[in-house]
Design a protein around this motif. Structure first.
Motif, PDB file in Angstrom:
ATOM      1  N   VAL A  25      -0.977  -1.924  26.412  1.00 40.22           N
ATOM      2  CA  VAL A  25      -1.711  -1.163  25.235  1.00 40.22           C
ATOM      3  C   VAL A  25      -2.264  -0.045  26.021  1.00 40.22           C
ATOM      4  N   ASP A  26      -2.903  -0.137  27.243  1.00 39.36           N
ATOM      5  CA  ASP A  26      -3.276   1.096  27.920  1.00 39.36           C
ATOM      6  C   ASP A  26      -2.444   2.301  28.096  1.00 39.36           C
TER       7      ASP A  26
ATOM      8  N   ALA B  21       0.416   2.787  26.475  1.00 39.34           N
ATOM      9  CA  ALA B  21       0.757   3.445  25.220  1.00 39.34           C
ATOM     10  C   ALA B  21       0.034   4.295  24.794  1.00 39.34           C
ATOM     11  N   GLU B  22      -1.415   3.916  24.973  1.00 36.77           N
ATOM     12  CA  GLU B  22      -2.388   4.573  24.299  1.00 36.77           C
ATOM     13  C   GLU B  22      -2.435   6.112  25.205  1.00 36.77           C
ATOM     14  N   MET B  23      -2.095   6.079  26.377  1.00 38.94           N
ATOM     15  CA  MET B  23      -2.030   7.267  27.031  1.00 38.94           C
ATOM     16  C   MET B  23      -0.975   8.141  26.839  1.00 38.94           C
ATOM     17  N   VAL B  24       0.115   7.616  26.185  1.00 38.36           N
ATOM     18  CA  VAL B  24       1.336   8.244  25.975  1.00 38.36           C
ATOM     19  C   VAL B  24       0.682   8.981  24.537  1.00 38.36           C
TER      20      VAL B  24
ATOM     21  N   ILE C   2       5.388   1.800  21.395  1.00 37.42           N
ATOM     22  CA  ILE C   2       3.884   2.098  20.915  1.00 37.42           C
ATOM     23  C   ILE C   2       3.550   1.172  19.942  1.00 37.42           C
ATOM     24  N   ALA C   3       4.461   0.900  18.679  1.00 44.18           N
ATOM     25  CA  ALA C   3       4.036   0.203  17.752  1.00 44.18           C
ATOM     26  C   ALA C   3       3.774  -1.316  17.930  1.00 44.18           C
ATOM     27  N   LYS C   4       4.434  -1.672  18.881  1.00 39.48           N
ATOM     28  CA  LYS C   4       4.537  -3.084  19.315  1.00 39.48           C
ATOM     29  C   LYS C   4       3.318  -3.780  19.663  1.00 39.48           C
ATOM     30  N   HIS C   5       2.307  -3.063  20.371  1.00 36.60           N
ATOM     31  CA  HIS C   5       1.286  -3.477  20.945  1.00 36.60           C
ATOM     32  C   HIS C   5       0.201  -4.251  20.200  1.00 36.60           C
ATOM     33  N   THR C   6      -0.154  -3.423  19.173  1.00 33.70           N
ATOM     34  CA  THR C   6      -1.383  -3.627  18.787  1.00 33.70           C
ATOM     35  C   THR C   6      -1.500  -3.199  16.960  1.00 33.70           C
ATOM     36  N   PRO C   7      -1.983  -3.887  16.293  1.00 34.07           N
ATOM     37  CA  PRO C   7      -2.156  -3.239  14.869  1.00 34.07           C
ATOM     38  C   PRO C   7      -2.834  -1.888  14.711  1.00 34.07           C
ATOM     39  N   GLU C   8      -3.471  -1.583  15.690  1.00 32.40           N
ATOM     40  CA  GLU C   8      -4.219  -0.344  15.680  1.00 32.40           C
ATOM     41  C   GLU C   8      -3.104   0.847  15.838  1.00 32.40           C
ATOM     42  N   LEU C   9      -2.154   0.660  16.946  1.00 29.24           N
ATOM     43  CA  LEU C   9      -1.044   1.682  17.485  1.00 29.24           C
ATOM     44  C   LEU C   9      -0.239   1.558  16.122  1.00 29.24           C
ATOM     45  N   SER C  10       0.102   0.466  15.309  1.00 25.72           N
ATOM     46  CA  SER C  10       1.037   0.541  14.551  1.00 25.72           C
ATOM     47  C   SER C  10       0.437   1.118  13.407  1.00 25.72           C
ATOM     48  N   GLN C  11      -0.788   1.215  13.038  1.00 25.72           N
ATOM     49  CA  GLN C  11      -1.593   1.797  12.087  1.00 25.72           C
ATOM     50  C   GLN C  11      -1.380   3.549  12.284  1.00 25.72           C
TER      51      GLN C  11
ATOM     52  N   ILE D 139       9.701 -15.996  21.588  1.00 23.14           N
ATOM     53  CA  ILE D 139       8.658 -15.622  21.982  1.00 23.14           C
ATOM     54  C   ILE D 139       7.896 -15.048  20.742  1.00 23.14           C
ATOM     55  N   TYR D 140       6.580 -14.465  20.814  1.00 25.36           N
ATOM     56  CA  TYR D 140       5.893 -13.925  19.579  1.00 25.36           C
ATOM     57  C   TYR D 140       6.495 -12.443  19.509  1.00 25.36           C
ATOM     58  N   PRO D 141       7.269 -12.021  18.423  1.00 30.70           N
ATOM     59  CA  PRO D 141       7.970 -10.845  18.693  1.00 30.70           C
ATOM     60  C   PRO D 141       7.197  -9.560  18.766  1.00 30.70           C
ATOM     61  N   TRP D 142       5.850  -9.842  18.272  1.00 27.84           N
ATOM     62  CA  TRP D 142       4.888  -8.365  18.389  1.00 27.84           C
ATOM     63  C   TRP D 142       4.295  -8.522  19.784  1.00 27.84           C
ATOM     64  N   GLY D 143       4.440  -9.331  20.577  1.00 28.96           N
ATOM     65  CA  GLY D 143       4.089  -8.997  21.967  1.00 28.96           C
ATOM     66  C   GLY D 143       2.767  -9.410  22.513  1.00 28.96           C
ATOM     67  N   CYS D 144       1.918 -10.312  21.465  1.00 27.87           N
ATOM     68  CA  CYS D 144       0.604 -10.290  21.650  1.00 27.87           C
ATOM     69  C   CYS D 144       0.368 -12.014  21.311  1.00 27.87           C
ATOM     70  N   ASN D 145      -0.660 -12.060  20.351  1.00 27.37           N
ATOM     71  CA  ASN D 145      -1.198 -13.312  20.121  1.00 27.37           C
ATOM     72  C   ASN D 145      -0.320 -13.976  18.903  1.00 27.37           C
ATOM     73  N   GLU D 146      -0.246 -15.083  18.402  1.00 28.62           N
ATOM     74  CA  GLU D 146       0.463 -15.667  17.535  1.00 28.62           C
ATOM     75  C   GLU D 146      -0.514 -15.165  16.195  1.00 28.62           C
ATOM     76  N   ILE D 147       0.263 -14.837  15.144  1.00 27.65           N
ATOM     77  CA  ILE D 147      -0.589 -14.463  14.015  1.00 27.65           C
ATOM     78  C   ILE D 147      -0.649 -15.778  13.094  1.00 27.65           C
ATOM     79  N   ASN D 148      -1.732 -16.173  12.792  1.00 25.47           N
ATOM     80  CA  ASN D 148      -1.612 -17.361  11.822  1.00 25.47           C
ATOM     81  C   ASN D 148      -1.635 -16.987  10.371  1.00 25.47           C
TER      82      ASN D 148
END
Length: 433
Positions: free
Chosen positions: A241-242, A244-247, A278-287, A424-433
């Motif tokens: 994430v860090d 990706a955010e720098m980019v 970039i988008a794969k890491h977090t909802p915030e980066l995807s947004q 794997i969890y395709p979004w690369g972080c925690n499982e989404i419930n």
């Protein structure tokens, strides 16, 4: 014998050496001659000529060795076994720019074949000399050195770390600021190959100030340079994430979206890959990608190309949709589902079909409304027919069976490098419930 006759003998000897080495260099350009040259003991003859008193003979001998080593790993191994590398490295620091370029070409040709051959170059002390060549006044010498360093770094993290430890990264960053396009290209490519192996190596590239300079060149008119720049930024972004955010902070949006409309297929693909990483890491980066118009732009890009060029864009939509109901709805509103259904129907390759099915699964898995958006495009009958088809591989049928469920679970993400899959969890972080 007169003095003139003695001088004529030496002149004839020099002429013969010159003709021989030039002819060998010419013969080495044709694959059908390689085995004959090797059987004739050409390596040991060229090794002797590397020490010739005539600079042009030295340079041509190095060029011939480079062409031979470039042909296959057996010939590259022969260069190592003939103890030619230490000789090249020693001369590399002492000779003129023409010899430096030829010697660096040999190192590049040897190092490209395998980690073991690249390690042989490191072991003979070539890295320090190659890094010094990155500071040479001649752009061609810098370019040749950057090529050699790139072919060493690309194999694995250990070799990349050796290139970093030799001090190459700051000088490669300076090279991407030079006016010569060819030098910019190979410097960007070398940085990409260094950054790809680990977060730590990517951080080294970031710390050297590479990202800001790369971001400024995204709109360069040279297509080859653009796709190398986009590749380097992708390799940095993919790790964390860090990073990706720098980019993102280098203000690549919305500039990078223009690359999705480029005429060059590699530029399109690498731009989609960068947005995906970039988008794969977090909802915030995807947004952030959604807010910049990235989802609609990627969907248009998918519609304008075919085959593997579509692949990173397809996966990017899946990553975005996986994060949340709202982001999945953003993909739906941008008409991503019909485009993914088209990919599912018309693409002949199993791994692209699997990626499209996975992305549709990420969109439809959230709520009945999301599932309905997938169903109304007629995607489910296509998925079912592919699942039932005898032409679909067993691995692919397993994927489709999982995607047809359209519910939260561990999804099977295509491993698109080799066609296999891994759970794997395709979004690369925690499982989404």
């Amino acid at each position: 014998m007169s003095q003139r006759q003695v001088l004529q003998v030496f002149e004839q000897y020099q002429k013969a050496r010159t003709q021989f080495v030039q002819m060998v260099a010419e013969l080495a350009t044709r694959p059908q001659n390689i085995e004959t040259l090797q059987n004739a003991g050409v390596m040991s003859l060229l090794r002797t000529l590397l020490l010739d008193v005539v600079p042009t003979i030295q340079q041509t001998a190095a060029l011939a060795l480079g062409r031979l080593a470039n042909y296959n790993d057996d010939l590259a191994e022969a260069v190592v076994k003939c103890d030619i590398l230490p000789q090249l490295v020693y001369s590399l620091a002492e000779q003129n720019r023409f010899y430096k370029k030829a010697a660096a070409f040999v190192l590049r040709a040897v190092g490209k074949h395998s980690p073991q051959l690249a390690q042989a170059i490191v072991d003979c002390g070539a890295l320090d000399t190659l890094v010094i060549c990155l500071e040479d006044f001649d752009p061609g010498v810098k370019e040749a050195a950057a090529w050699a360093l790139r072919y060493i770094a690309r194999h694995n993290a250990e070799l990349s770390q050796a290139v970093v430890d030799a001090g190459a990264v700051p000088l490669l960053v300076l090279c991407i600021q030079e006016p010569e396009i060819a030098l910019k290209r190979i410097a960007a490519s070398a940085l990409s190959d260094i950054a790809k192996h680990s977060p730590e190596l990517a951080q080294t590239v970031v710390d050297a100030g590479a990202v800001a300079h790369l971001a400024q060149m995204i709109l360069n008119p040279d297509a080859k340079l653009k796709h190398q720049i986009l590749s380097a930024l992708s390799q940095v972004s993919k790790h964390s994430v860090d990073l990706a955010e720098m980019v993102v902070e280098a203000e690549i949006f919305p500039v990078v979206l223009t690359c999705l409309k480029d005429k060059d297929e590699y530029v399109k693909k690498n731009a989609s890959t960068l947005i995906r990483e970039i988008a794969k890491h977090t909802p915030e980066l995807s947004q952030l990608v959604v807010n910049a118009g990235g989802v609609a732009a990627v969907i248009d890009c998918i519609g304008s190309c075919k085959g593997n060029t579509r692949l990173p864009g397809i996966m990017m939509l899946g990553y975005v949709a996986a994060h949340s109901e709202n982001l999945a709805m953003a993909v739906i509103i941008s008409k991503g589902v019909p485009q993914l259904s088209v990919c599912l129907s018309e693409e002949p390759e199993d791994h692209i079909k699997a990626a499209a099915a996975w992305a549709l699964g990420q969109i439809g898995r959230h709520t009945p409304e999301h599932a309905r958006a997938v169903a109304v495009t007629n995607a489910l009958p296509v998925l079912l027919s592919l699942y039932m088809s005898t032409e679909s591989s067993e691995d692919l049928q397993v994927k489709f069976a999982a995607y047809l469920c359209l519910k939260p679970q561990k999804y099977l993400l295509p491993n698109l490098e080799n066609g296999n899959s891994k759970s794997i969890y395709p979004w690369g972080c925690n499982e989404i419930n």
